[in-house]
Structure formats: C-alpha cells, structure tokens
Write an enzyme that holds these catalytic residues in place. Structure first.
Site, mmCIF file in Angstrom:
data_model
loop_
_atom_site.group_PDB
_atom_site.id
_atom_site.type_symbol
_atom_site.label_atom_id
_atom_site.label_comp_id
_atom_site.label_asym_id
_atom_site.label_seq_id
_atom_site.Cartn_x
_atom_site.Cartn_y
_atom_site.Cartn_z
ATOM 1 N N LYS A 1 54.518 38.898 41.291
ATOM 2 C CA LYS A 1 55.312 38.924 42.533
ATOM 3 C C LYS A 1 56.770 39.267 42.266
ATOM 4 O O LYS A 1 57.268 39.155 41.146
ATOM 5 C CB LYS A 1 55.173 37.582 43.261
ATOM 6 C CG LYS A 1 53.783 37.442 43.889
ATOM 7 C CD LYS A 1 53.660 36.256 44.798
ATOM 8 C CE LYS A 1 52.242 36.238 45.389
ATOM 9 N NZ LYS A 1 51.962 35.011 46.140
ATOM 10 N N ARG B 1 46.297 31.417 40.648
ATOM 11 C CA ARG B 1 45.760 32.697 41.144
ATOM 12 C C ARG B 1 46.492 33.832 40.416
ATOM 13 O O ARG B 1 47.671 34.058 40.662
ATOM 14 C CB ARG B 1 45.972 32.789 42.659
ATOM 15 C CG ARG B 1 45.399 34.039 43.301
ATOM 16 C CD ARG B 1 45.693 34.059 44.798
ATOM 17 N NE ARG B 1 45.086 35.213 45.433
ATOM 18 C CZ ARG B 1 45.638 36.414 45.482
ATOM 19 N NH1 ARG B 1 46.819 36.632 44.918
ATOM 20 N NH2 ARG B 1 45.027 37.423 46.076
HETATM 21 C C1 9MG Z 1 46.207 36.538 49.045
HETATM 22 N N1 9MG Z 1 47.318 35.957 48.325
HETATM 23 C C2 9MG Z 1 48.387 36.615 47.799
HETATM 24 N N2 9MG Z 1 49.231 35.742 47.236
HETATM 25 C C3 9MG Z 1 48.688 34.516 47.418
HETATM 26 C C4 9MG Z 1 49.076 33.216 47.074
HETATM 27 O O1 9MG Z 1 50.225 32.978 46.444
HETATM 28 N N3 9MG Z 1 48.283 32.187 47.417
HETATM 29 C C5 9MG Z 1 47.120 32.410 48.079
HETATM 30 N N4 9MG Z 1 46.363 31.344 48.402
HETATM 31 N N5 9MG Z 1 46.700 33.621 48.434
HETATM 32 C C6 9MG Z 1 47.470 34.657 48.100
#
Ligand code: 9MG
Length: 261
Positions: free
Chosen positions: A203, A237
C-alpha cells in the site's frame, strides 16, 4: 491470507490474474508458499478504481472460488455485493471479506443465513474519493467504535461473534499519520476481543515511508505486518506470502522460546 485479485486493473499490484485459469494457478502458488486463506476479489478497491457490474464480478470470481474450494482450500470472497457473497458461499467460500462491513442493503442477510465467517473492515468514505481529505479527531477511537457498532449490528442480525473478524482498513480513507496511529494503536482494536486482520501489503503508506514503487515494498510490508502481529493482529493479508512466511517462521520460533517449550 494471500491476495488473489481477478481484476485487470490490479496489474501494478501483482495482477497476473486476468482470467480464471491464471488466478487459480496464482492462488495455488500462494497456498504452496504457505497461505492458509486465499482472498479472491473481482472488483478493485484501490482509490479511484472503476466499479464492475454484478455479472462481470461473478463471472470473474465464481470459477476461481469453486476450483479452490473444490480442492479443499479455505477461500475468502472479497466483495461488497450481497449477491456475490451468496453465490460465492454457495460455491464454497468460507469467509466474506467486505470493505463495507456489511453496510450494503441485503449484505447482513446474505451472510446471516449461512455459516460463513465475515471480516468487517473500517473505511471512511468510498473507494473513489476516500483518500481526498480523510479527517479524524482520534482515529483509533473512531475506528474501534465503528467496528464495535458493526459487530453489534451483526450479532443482532444473527451473525455470532465466533464468525467475526475485524479490520481497521489501512489505507481506506486514511492519511499516512492515520495509518501509523492505527498501527501503533492496534492493541486497542484487538481489545475488542475478536481476531484482527491487518492488510498493508504494497500500500501507498509503505511507498510514502520508503520512497519505493509498488512492486518493491516487500520488505516494508513484512516489517509492517510483524508490527501488526506484535500488537495483536491474527490474520495478515499479503501479496508476498513466501516472505511473510519466512518472517513468521523466525517470529514463531521466538514465541516458542518465550513459552519455555
Ligand atoms: C480488499 N482489501 C484491500 N485491502 C484490504 C484490507 O486492508 N483489509 C481487508 N479486509 N480487505 C482489503
């Protein structure tokens, strides 16, 4: 949790997955690299991303969910649309990952009548405009209060706490200072007593801190996710599963020593 984007506009963040076959292959590689959950999404949530129709989103994700769940893998469906949630759960998805925290009309009902888990994420604004001018008085308190309220709404709708994961939503309507405050204060979110999911992989907050392009944020991502783990996150994630797994191998070895085993 490994990221499986079935979206042509995710090319810059690792979108090799322009069709179902390549998405399945990519997901299998992430699983082999150590991802416990595969998060399949057919609509980009990046700032400025174009929305896709229900038909197009289902066409992108359902064959992928079916193929992965059919192999016994744990699949999460990343969607905001109740109809996609229902179809994906029908195709074998075990979890709904909703950046809207089930606020779309019909979303609560789509999950309540199933035994799927759900990730409730905080977002200020909407993906198209959320990064323009995010404002908070106390970002950790506001995010925590929002998540607590959404958990209560879910429980009233029949989605028990045992099925709920919460997520502060790094980068979703947050400036760099907000993201850092949330990371530093993640323990207060974990204090809700539910598993916390953290997603910072590739990000822009990592780009702002390192000056690196999106494809070169792997090390920063590992550091950020370890910081989240230290503050109570339980699901990470990420795009770069191998790197994260190596870091976790070191981390977990140390935990065992601390436990005296
Ligand atoms: C789909 N998506 C993109 N970034 C995310 C994040 O930080 N958390 C979750 N739950 N989904 C995300």
């Amino acid at each position: 949790m490994g990221v499986v984007n079935v979206t042509p506009d995710s090319f810059s963040d690792g979108g090799f997955c322009l069709d179902a076959r390549s998405a399945i292959d990519h997901a299998l590689k992430l699983h082999a690299a150590g991802a416990d959950i595969l998060d399949v999404g057919g609509e980009s949530t990046r700032p400025g991303a174009q929305p896709v129709t229900l038909e197009e989103e289902q066409h992108r994700v359902l064959p992928v969910v079916e193929a992965l769940a059919g192999r016994g893998l744990v699949v999460s469906i990343d969607t905001q649309k109740p109809a996609v949630m229902q179809a994906a759960i029908g195709a074998g998805a075990a979890m709904v990952n909703d950046v809207l925290a089930l606020r779309a009309p019909g979303a609560l009902e789509a999950v309540a009548g199933t035994d799927a888990a759900v990730c409730l994420m905080h977002m200020q604004g909407e993906p198209r405009s959320m990064q323009q001018a995010p404002v908070y008085a106390d970002v950790v308190r506001e995010v925590r209060d929002f998540l607590q309220e959404r958990v209560a709404v879910c429980e009233l709708a029949g989605i028990g706490r045992a099925r709920i994961v919460v997520d502060p939503g790094f980068g979703f309507g947050k400036a760099l200072a907000h993201n850092l405050a949330l990371l530093a204060g993640l323990g207060r979110i974990a204090g809700l007593g539910l598993p916390v999911l953290a997603g910072m992989s590739r990000k822009s907050m990592l780009g702002a801190l390192t000056g690196r392009d999106v494809q070169q944020r792997e090390f920063a991502g590992v550091a950020a996710h370890l910081a989240a783990l230290a503050r109570g996150a339980r699901i990470l994630r990420v795009h770069d599963v191998s790197a994260m797994r190596d870091a976790l191998a070191v981390w977990n070895a140390l935990e065992d020593v601390r436990d005296g085993t």
